[in-house]
Scaffold this active site. Structure first.
Site, PDB file in Angstrom:
ATOM      1  N   ASP A  77      14.034  39.960  37.692  1.00 45.84           N
ATOM      2  CA  ASP A  77      14.111  40.956  36.540  1.00 45.84           C
ATOM      3  C   ASP A  77      15.320  41.635  36.981  1.00 45.84           C
ATOM      4  O   ASP A  77      16.012  41.569  37.894  1.00 45.84           O
ATOM      5  CB  ASP A  77      12.572  41.870  36.719  1.00 45.84           C
ATOM      6  CG  ASP A  77      12.592  42.809  35.546  1.00 45.84           C
ATOM      7  OD1 ASP A  77      13.431  42.874  34.507  1.00 45.84           O
ATOM      8  OD2 ASP A  77      11.516  43.304  35.363  1.00 45.84           O
ATOM      9  N   ASP A  94      17.340  45.599  29.580  1.00 46.61           N
ATOM     10  CA  ASP A  94      16.786  46.208  28.620  1.00 46.61           C
ATOM     11  C   ASP A  94      16.404  47.531  28.690  1.00 46.61           C
ATOM     12  O   ASP A  94      16.846  48.192  29.593  1.00 46.61           O
ATOM     13  CB  ASP A  94      15.614  45.468  27.841  1.00 46.61           C
ATOM     14  CG  ASP A  94      14.578  45.283  29.103  1.00 46.61           C
ATOM     15  OD1 ASP A  94      15.011  45.038  30.437  1.00 46.61           O
ATOM     16  OD2 ASP A  94      13.291  45.369  28.980  1.00 46.61           O
TER      17      ASP A  94
HETATM   18  N1  GUN Z   1       8.709  45.222  33.726  1.00 46.07           N
HETATM   19  C1  GUN Z   1       7.720  45.446  33.105  1.00 46.07           C
HETATM   20  N2  GUN Z   1       8.093  46.102  32.015  1.00 46.07           N
HETATM   21  C2  GUN Z   1       9.437  45.486  31.573  1.00 46.07           C
HETATM   22  C3  GUN Z   1      10.244  45.866  30.660  1.00 46.07           C
HETATM   23  O1  GUN Z   1      10.027  46.468  29.667  1.00 46.07           O
HETATM   24  N3  GUN Z   1      11.509  45.409  30.980  1.00 46.07           N
HETATM   25  C4  GUN Z   1      11.836  44.692  32.122  1.00 46.07           C
HETATM   26  N4  GUN Z   1      13.145  44.332  32.128  1.00 46.07           N
HETATM   27  N5  GUN Z   1      11.010  44.383  33.050  1.00 46.07           N
HETATM   28  C5  GUN Z   1       9.960  44.777  33.061  1.00 46.07           C
END
Ligand code: GUN
Length: 755
Positions: free
Chosen positions: A109, A144
């Site tokens: 992420d 995002d």
């Molecule tokens: N992890 C939980 N929700 C989100 C999200 O909306 N965006 C991102 N990049 N990671 C997340």
């Protein structure tokens, strides 16, 4: 605890180079899918759970996840690695797989979630994607902009727009690394749809649904369902969908039935920290347990009391294992349900586990107003009135489109019994799909003469109805050719010609379900839908002795058989010749109605095709084969599901009947039913032609065009660019699914047409 040592599992084999990043569907049940995501660190079978690993706190070692639990992919946070000098240096030199000691697929992420928790993050849009690429992750995530449920429409729109604005830049920075393109939109359905359509235009490999963690934390499962229905129909079907932060097994069946492929779970570890256990029916506290909610391998030799007595760290690790095992077990149950075609029934069952989940289920399947108005629910909710949905104004758009999208992908007819589940039975998407098919396509015979003003509704008994009714049908067809005979089943009226069709013929339920007196206003509405609304209704109970006599008496009393002699109609046997001639009419109706309903053939054309046909009938009186006057075997009704299997000669005949132009494009499912135009055509590339002619399956990537009305499990005709027939088979998808897939079977070919 130290590194996991026991029983090493082999490292993954990289996918073939040309498959890198591709997603294929290998099985489905409606929109629920079994897939394979191809990466250089292995091929991930979906639906899959990616456990969240915090590189600083490893509750369960990644290596153990790979070796012991067979986890193929995990997710960690690149922002945390980027922020910590030591982690960053090791990742930069040895790569993220070595840093974590995990040989499988690593998704990372981007730091967006940290910005939601802590405010802004100090990393650039390009910078974080380039970093992820540089440390060798398999699937990276762009930065995002998180949309919270408490934000205004304007604020959320900014998140959606800003995320879309960053998309191209992020795709460029990712190079050959697969990239997640998250969908934002808060609780606003229009913005979810906007985000889905906007993000779909860029070259992302996976689409996570973002901004749903607070929605789940607050148990707003109805909103969760609304978000899914406003998003998934607008995403490219060939990209897997990931539910960001969804790791509670309770949500898996519903999410999967609506098209989710990937989940990630920090919940297994976070809940363990608080002494909480995840189960498919909710969360339990270890403090209040004397027994395990479900026995899992990791606690086979210990009781909750033993575990409560453990030290904090040891207890947390054991409970994290328990949670992970439970989560994997529910996922496995969902996968089997997809294989069995029972995912919606699992959704239905799980919906009873939590009031908020039940609310979500009712919203999904019955629309909000009708969930509150049961009587109306028994009527309109069962169907097909898209217009009624549209009239609901603001809410209508996405629910209607989303629900249609779900129903349109259902396989029908299916094999096996359909267990009665109360009112929920009516709104199972596959039941709705089955009914739509009959309602949209079936037509009354149009034959005039005696009986044309009436309809006979037989009720009171489960199938098989042919045993009770075949003799009566011969008499009625002879004496009252204009009479339509319908059977009342718990899921609706079905014409006698389709009496063996699933699900109508296979509802498993208590006796009283069949014995109920017919609800005439409801029967009337059913007849309206079947274009028989003008006819007078005669009802006859099938249960008990003397059904033939009762039937004839009822028809006489109703004036149907007026003009025919009382006794001859009810008692005198038909002579052999009339009997055989009448049986032929019944067989012809049976096959022509199946051609109309199951293969979308024009009603008149189907009748003409069978003029002069003969039928091979088995000892139980069931039609096995339909044969043309020229001696060609056209089609065979199927015993298991009441479907119809086409032969090569049948495909040639239906191909000749085509009156509309060949399809020219890919990727649009119809807004409204397209009826009477025959089985869908699928145009394939010249390279595929010789293979299809030999009866080999059609693969995605070779499909040039497809008719909008193509549906999974339905017969389709495979043609070349000139429109020549190459073969026939069963489609694996809807029209919107044919555009993007590059891998996997598009059509299971049932027969090729040799030159
Ligand atoms: N992890 C939980 N929700 C989100 C999200 O909306 N965006 C991102 N990049 N990671 C997340």
């Amino acid at each position: 605890m130290g590194a996991w040592k026991e029983g090493r599992r082999e490292d993954p084999k990289p996918c073939r180079e040309q498959d890198q990043g591709l997603f294929e569907i290998i099985g489905r049940d409606g929109r629920a899918r079994l897939g394979r995501l191809h990466t250089s660190h292995g091929v991930l079978e979906t639906p899959a759970l990616l456990p969240v690993v915090n590189p600083n706190i490893r509750t369960i070692e990644p290596r153990e996840m790979w070796d012991r639990y067979g986890i193929g992919a995990l997710i960690t946070n690149s922002y945390i690695i980027w922020k910590h000098e030591e982690l960053k240096t090791k990742a930069a030199t040895d790569g993220v797989h070595a840093l974590l000691d995990f040989p499988g697929i690593v998704m990372t992420d981007s730091g967006t979630f940290q910005s939601y928790i802590y405010g802004d993050v100090d990393v650039g849009v390009d910078e974080i994607v380039e970093f992820q690429q540089s440390i060798g992750v398999d699937i990276a995530t762009m930065l995002d902009v998180f949309s919270r449920p408490d934000m205004t429409h304007e604020q959320v729109e900014h998140c959606v727009d800003e995320t879309i604005l960053r998309a191209q830049q992020s795709v460029d920075a990712s190079g050959t690394t697969m990239l997640n393109g998250p969908i934002q939109g808060g609780l606003f359905k229009d913005l979810r749809t906007k985000s889905a359509k906007g993000m779909a235009a860029f070259d992302f490999a996976v689409h996570p649904i973002g901004g749903i963690v607070p929605v789940m934390e607050q148990h707003k499962y109805k909103d969760y369902a609304k978000i899914m229905l406003a998003t998934l129909p607008y995403l490219p079907p060939h990209r897997p969908v990931h539910m960001f932060g969804c790791g509670h097994p309770m949500l898996f069946p519903m999410s999967i039935a609506l098209g989710a492929d990937l989940f990630d779970s920090a919940a297994y570890a976070l809940f363990a920290r608080d002494g909480r256990l995840l189960t498919p029916w909710g969360t339990e506290k270890i403090e209040s347990l004397m027994e395990w909610p479900m026995m899992m391998p990791c606690v086979a030799n210990v009781t909750p009391i033993d575990v409560k007595a453990l030290g904090k760290q040891e207890r947390e690790t054991l409970l994290a294992r328990y949670n992970l095992e439970m989560t994997l077990s529910e996922l496995s149950r969902c996968k089997q349900a997809i294989r069995d075609g029972t995912i919606w029934r699992l959704v239905e069952r799980r919906s009873h586990q939590h009031p908020a989940l039940r609310e979500a289920f009712l919203w999904l399947s019955t629309r909000p107003q009708q969930a509150m108005m049961k009587l109306k629910m028994l009527d309109d909710m069962i169907l097909n009135d898209r217009d009624a949905g549209r009239e609901r104004g603001e809410q209508a758009g996405t629910w209607e489109e989303g629900w249609s999208w779900l129903v349109h992908a259902q396989e029908t007819p299916r094999k096996g019994g359909e267990p009665w589940g109360g009112e929920d039975t009516f709104v199972r998407p596959q039941i709705v799909a089955a009914r739509r098919q009959v309602i949209d396509r079936w037509q009354p015979s149009g034959i005039g003469g005696t009986g044309q003003e009436h309809v006979l509704v037989m009720h009171g008994s489960p199938g098989p109805w042919r045993d009770r009714l075949s003799d009566i049908m011969v008499r009625l067809t002879h004496h009252a050719p204009g009479l339509e005979v319908m059977i009342l089943t718990p899921v609706g009226l079905v014409p006698y010609s389709l009496e063996d069709l699933n699900p109508y013929a296979h509802i498993d339920g208590p006796d009283w379900l069949w014995r109920r007196r017919p609800n005439l206003p409801w029967v009337r509405r059913e007849l309206d839908r079947l274009s028989l609304g003008e006819r007078k209704i005669v009802t006859v109970d099938m249960l008990g002795e003397g059904i033939q006599f009762r039937c004839m008496t009822a028809l006489h009393e109703a004036g149907v058989l007026e003009g025919t002699d009382d006794t001859s109609a009810s008692e005198k046997p038909l002579d052999r010749e009339s009997r055989e001639a009448t049986k032929l009419l019944i067989y012809r109706r049976l096959v022509s109605d199946k051609l109309t309903v199951l293969m979308n053939v024009d009603f008149e054309a189907a009748r003409k095709l069978l003029l002069g046909a003969t039928f091979v009938v088995n000892r139980q009186g069931r039609v096995k084969n339909a044969i043309t006057p020229e001696g060609d075997h056209l089609a065979s009704p199927r015993l298991g599901d009441g479907g119809l299997s086409l032969t090569g000669a049948g495909a040639v005949a239906l191909h000749k009947l085509r009156t509309v132009d060949a399809p020219t494009g890919l990727g649009i499912s119809p807004e409204r039913p397209v009826t009477g135009v025959g089985p869908a055509w699928l145009v394939v590339d010249d390279d595929a032609e010789p293979f299809v002619r030999q009866g080999r399956n059609v693969f995605h990537g070779f499909v040039l065009a497809v008719d909008a009305w193509i549906q999974p499990s339905q017969t389709c005709l495979i043609v070349n660019k000139q429109g020549d027939l190459l073969g026939h088979g069963l489609s694996n998808g809807t029209a919107d699914e044919f555009g993007g897939f590059k891998k996997g079977i598009a059509v299971k070919t049932r027969g090729g047409i040799l030159l």
